[in-house]
Design a protein around this motif. Sequence first.
Motif, PDB file in Angstrom:
ATOM      1  N   GLN A  71       8.819   2.623-145.464  1.00  0.00           N
ATOM      2  CA  GLN A  71       9.750   1.595-145.013  1.00  0.00           C
ATOM      3  C   GLN A  71       9.780   1.509-143.496  1.00  0.00           C
ATOM      4  OE1 GLN A  71      13.470   1.538-147.024  1.00  0.00           O
ATOM      5  NE2 GLN A  71      14.462   0.142-145.585  1.00  0.00           N
ATOM      6  N   GLU A  72       9.733   2.651-142.816  1.00  0.00           N
ATOM      7  CA  GLU A  72       9.710   2.646-141.354  1.00  0.00           C
ATOM      8  C   GLU A  72       8.425   2.002-140.846  1.00  0.00           C
ATOM      9  OE1 GLU A  72       9.911   5.756-137.543  1.00  0.00           O
ATOM     10  OE2 GLU A  72       9.565   6.506-139.579  1.00  0.00           O
ATOM     11  N   THR A  80       4.104  -7.298-144.597  1.00  0.00           N
ATOM     12  CA  THR A  80       4.415  -7.783-145.939  1.00  0.00           C
ATOM     13  C   THR A  80       3.461  -7.092-146.907  1.00  0.00           C
ATOM     14  OG1 THR A  80       2.870  -9.649-145.850  1.00  0.00           O
ATOM     15  CG2 THR A  80       5.096 -10.035-145.003  1.00  0.00           C
ATOM     16  N   TYR A  81       3.685  -7.308-148.201  1.00  0.00           N
ATOM     17  CA  TYR A  81       2.841  -6.682-149.216  1.00  0.00           C
ATOM     18  C   TYR A  81       1.680  -7.607-149.581  1.00  0.00           C
ATOM     19  CZ  TYR A  81       6.751  -3.465-149.765  1.00  0.00           C
ATOM     20  OH  TYR A  81       7.739  -2.526-149.532  1.00  0.00           O
ATOM     21  N   LYS A  82       0.592  -6.997-150.006  1.00  0.00           N
ATOM     22  CA  LYS A  82      -0.604  -7.746-150.396  1.00  0.00           C
ATOM     23  C   LYS A  82      -1.099  -7.212-151.738  1.00  0.00           C
ATOM     24  CE  LYS A  82      -5.524  -8.247-149.276  1.00  0.00           C
ATOM     25  NZ  LYS A  82      -6.602  -7.900-148.325  1.00  0.00           N
ATOM     26  N   THR A  83      -1.159  -8.090-152.746  1.00  0.00           N
ATOM     27  CA  THR A  83      -1.649  -7.670-154.058  1.00  0.00           C
ATOM     28  C   THR A  83      -3.073  -8.143-154.325  1.00  0.00           C
ATOM     29  OG1 THR A  83      -0.579  -9.616-155.045  1.00  0.00           O
ATOM     30  CG2 THR A  83       0.641  -7.536-155.104  1.00  0.00           C
ATOM     31  N   GLY A  84      -3.665  -8.865-153.375  1.00  0.00           N
ATOM     32  CA  GLY A  84      -5.043  -9.305-153.556  1.00  0.00           C
ATOM     33  C   GLY A  84      -5.379 -10.484-152.657  1.00  0.00           C
ATOM     34  N   ASP A 497      12.592 -10.616-151.900  1.00  0.00           N
ATOM     35  CA  ASP A 497      13.634  -9.590-152.061  1.00  0.00           C
ATOM     36  C   ASP A 497      13.159  -8.244-151.539  1.00  0.00           C
ATOM     37  OD1 ASP A 497      15.437 -11.334-153.169  1.00  0.00           O
ATOM     38  OD2 ASP A 497      15.049 -10.782-155.244  1.00  0.00           O
ATOM     39  N   SER A 498      11.894  -7.903-151.800  1.00  0.00           N
ATOM     40  CA  SER A 498      11.348  -6.635-151.297  1.00  0.00           C
ATOM     41  C   SER A 498      11.322  -6.632-149.775  1.00  0.00           C
ATOM     42  CB  SER A 498       9.936  -6.428-151.842  1.00  0.00           C
ATOM     43  OG  SER A 498       9.931  -6.269-153.242  1.00  0.00           O
ATOM     44  N   LEU A 499      10.953  -7.770-149.191  1.00  0.00           N
ATOM     45  CA  LEU A 499      10.879  -7.845-147.733  1.00  0.00           C
ATOM     46  C   LEU A 499      12.264  -7.779-147.103  1.00  0.00           C
ATOM     47  CD1 LEU A 499       8.148 -10.612-147.283  1.00  0.00           C
ATOM     48  CD2 LEU A 499       7.864  -8.129-147.247  1.00  0.00           C
ATOM     49  N   HIS A 503      13.314  -5.438-143.834  1.00  0.00           N
ATOM     50  CA  HIS A 503      13.468  -6.025-142.506  1.00  0.00           C
ATOM     51  C   HIS A 503      14.899  -6.488-142.185  1.00  0.00           C
ATOM     52  CE1 HIS A 503       9.127  -5.909-141.837  1.00  0.00           C
ATOM     53  NE2 HIS A 503       8.992  -6.335-143.083  1.00  0.00           N
ATOM     54  N   ASN A 504      15.847  -6.198-143.087  1.00  0.00           N
ATOM     55  CA  ASN A 504      17.242  -6.556-142.792  1.00  0.00           C
ATOM     56  C   ASN A 504      18.096  -5.309-142.613  1.00  0.00           C
ATOM     57  OD1 ASN A 504      16.672  -9.252-142.940  1.00  0.00           O
ATOM     58  ND2 ASN A 504      17.256  -9.444-145.098  1.00  0.00           N
TER      59      ASN A 504
END
Length: 504
Positions: A71-72, A80-84, A497-499, A503-504
């Motif tokens: 998280q840090e 951000t996340y990347k799934t492909g 929601d994950s982001l 970042h909040n």
Amino acid sequence: MENNKTKSITIVGGGSSGWMTAMYLNHLYRKEKQNIKVRLVESADIGILGVGEATVHSIRFFFAAMGLDEQELLSETQATYKTGIMFRNWMKPQQDKVHEYFHPFEQIKFGNGFDLSTSWLLSQKLSGQRYDEGTCISSELIKHQHGPKTANSKGYTGIVPYGYHIDANQLARFLRKKAVAAGVEHIEATVEKINTNNQNIISIETDNGVFESDYFIDCTGFKGLLINAVSEDNWVSYEDALPCNKAVAVQRKYPAEQQPKPYTEATALSNGWVWQIDLINRQGTGYVYDGNRLSKEEAEAELKSFLGSESEFIKTLHIDMQIGRRKRFWVGNCITVGLSGGFIEPLESTGLHLINLGARLLSTHLTQVSVPDAIQESYSELMINAYEDLKQFIVLHYCITDRDDTEFWQAAQRSVEHCPALKRKLAIWKYKICEYADLQTASTSCFNDENYRFILYGMQYYPELHLDIDKAQMETLFDSVKARCQQAVQYSETHQDSLDKLHN
């Protein structure tokens, strides 16, 4: 024997390659209680290239092994996340629709008779369904704007494998902070002279002192400042097979109401392709193209036309890329890691993977001051294998296209001529499914048979299979795939929601 112990290693060049290598070696030596000084020398005047800003999924294991809090890490790098990767326009439009397919990170095994890939081919799912849609969870997740995380996912874990979209400059700063705190010596200086003797570096002279070391690691990017000082005729070009040797990179603000996507986009244009990578605060995008067919001005104009006139651009950068690899990655006491060792266009986001691989191999090869030639050759051979495997995989994306609208794409179909092994495999894969034994994938390779199948069948390169199938069994299999996908959507979070948690 005591005098043959390595006492110091100097890394020249920062960025992701320098700081990942410094952090890895320092972590290793401290864990094994070896008293080896790790020093990194970088110039404050030289910017970090950071072309792609995307990763493959295995980079999670590096960050986790270094003890970094996910998280840090992500909150400090606008990640951000990347799934492909979603590929678009790599083949001719079909029924007036742009061709597209998705290459995920996951590798799912379903039992019950034939493997899932063979089952999909035999059940004629190809009549209207994309291969990725019928065989993987990630493809279903992105339809619902879901990322890889559930509400309770721990660090570096998710419902499917994932990588990151990450700000390369901020990543380097974050790794530098952590590496220095862990004991890496940081010297801010510009190298002015390299003193050598018989393919060994004796010292480097900088505007902030002279530094000697048992080993010097070249992380100076395309310049190859150190390796070029101790070797000549040490380059193998890949531009015959992969002619995209230029890039124009653009940072732009998000269009109104757009949220970051949990996947990279790679859209083919007239003479190359465009990447689009969504960070928290902006989108990183760029056109990788053949500089022998387009001027810098033409490439920039085509990119900005593709992005749209309403786009608000923050920064534009033109990059000359060296496509190929070293013949020798280790010469004397100088070792290359990152761009100084080689580069293959960023189509599958493998830059950080190759850095990770180089650093990891150093830990097993860099054992003493006087390393035998066989050890140096072993390191180089393993790195060469990794680049050759990757070259073949990237050429696959081009050579099975049916696009012929420009000379670039006509030539792309012939690029397989520069990969004889791939040409033989493609002849075989016309009549049988691509499987692990066909590739004998080395431990240094990033991609295996499952990755190949996503490209082959995404590009509609199907084998002719004539096997009897049990239709009821097939329906049961695909019902289970569908149920697994629905369950994944139910339990996973939206990407946004994950982001927000990060970042909040």
